[in-house]
Design an enzyme around this catalytic site. Structure first.
Site, PDB file in Angstrom:
ATOM      1  N   GLN A   1       0.822  -1.220   0.000  1.00  0.00           N
ATOM      2  CA  GLN A   1       0.000   0.000   0.000  1.00  0.00           C
ATOM      3  C   GLN A   1       0.856   1.270   0.000  1.00  0.00           C
ATOM      4  O   GLN A   1       0.354   2.346  -0.310  1.00  0.00           O
ATOM      5  CB  GLN A   1      -0.951   0.016   1.197  1.00  0.00           C
TER       6      GLN A   1
ATOM      7  N   CYS B   1     -10.631   0.383   4.017  1.00  0.00           N
ATOM      8  CA  CYS B   1      -9.234   0.200   3.624  1.00  0.00           C
ATOM      9  C   CYS B   1      -8.652   1.555   3.278  1.00  0.00           C
ATOM     10  O   CYS B   1      -9.304   2.348   2.604  1.00  0.00           O
ATOM     11  CB  CYS B   1      -9.170  -0.719   2.403  1.00  0.00           C
TER      12      CYS B   1
HETATM   13 NI    NI Z   1      -6.655  -2.553   3.213  1.00  0.00          NI
END
Ligand code: NI
Length: 171
Positions: free
Chosen positions: A51, A94
């Site tokens: 991420q 998220c």
């Molecule tokens: Ni996530």
């Protein structure tokens, strides 16, 4: 420590499968320190390295409530050894899909094996929020987002919402 940029959908990097880490080194710990700071600043309760654009099998997490002391957890090369129990639905979010929440069903308990911050091998059962969060984060290591568990229509809606918000922010 430094705050890194969190990638959001539809960034193709988020679809990459992350690679295992050879050994937990100072470099790995520096990455985890940055990830934790980035996660706290967001704020969020879990973050996978991919991420922040680093496709390695590294996750940080902190499930402490706001009124509790910080309780960071670190996972390197995590594996799920066993799944146990029925599935439970939970409304997930998220940091890579900001401001979108939806229900995902996952097994209630999972047995994990991973290396911690010191590089020690840990085996333990996770349940409750811990089980939900680690399964969500481990999905990231396979290039899977929680919205990939939803219908195509919902997924398209979520991605479109994030794209529109990004465009607004850039303007
Ligand atoms: Ni996530």
């Amino acid at each position: 420590m430094a705050i890194r940029t969190i990638l959001t959908v539809p960034d193709p990097v988020l679809k990459q499968v992350s690679k295992p880490v050879d050994a937990v080194t100072d470099e790995t710990r520096a990455l985890m320190d940055d990830m934790l700071e980035t996660m706290y600043a967001a704020p969020g309760i879990g973050l996978a390295a991919v991420q922040v654009g680093v496709p390695l099998r590294v996750i940080v997490m902190d499930l402490a409530r706001e009124d509790e002391a910080k309780a960071p957890r670190y996972f390197v090369n995590p594996e799920i050894l066993e799944l146990d129990g029925d599935k439970q639905p939970y409304e997930e979010g998220c940091l890579s899909v900001p401001d979108y929440f939806d229900e995902v069903e996952r097994p209630k308990r999972v047995k994990l094996r991973y290396l911690n911050y010191q590089g020690e091998k840990i085996e333990e059962w996770a349940e409750g929020m811990y089980a939900i969060c680690i399964q969500h984060e481990m999905d990231h290591l396979q290039g899977t987002l929680f919205i990939d568990h939803l219908s195509r229509l919902k997924r398209a809606y979520a991605i479109n919402k994030v794209k529109k918000a990004a465009k607004r922010n850039a303007a």
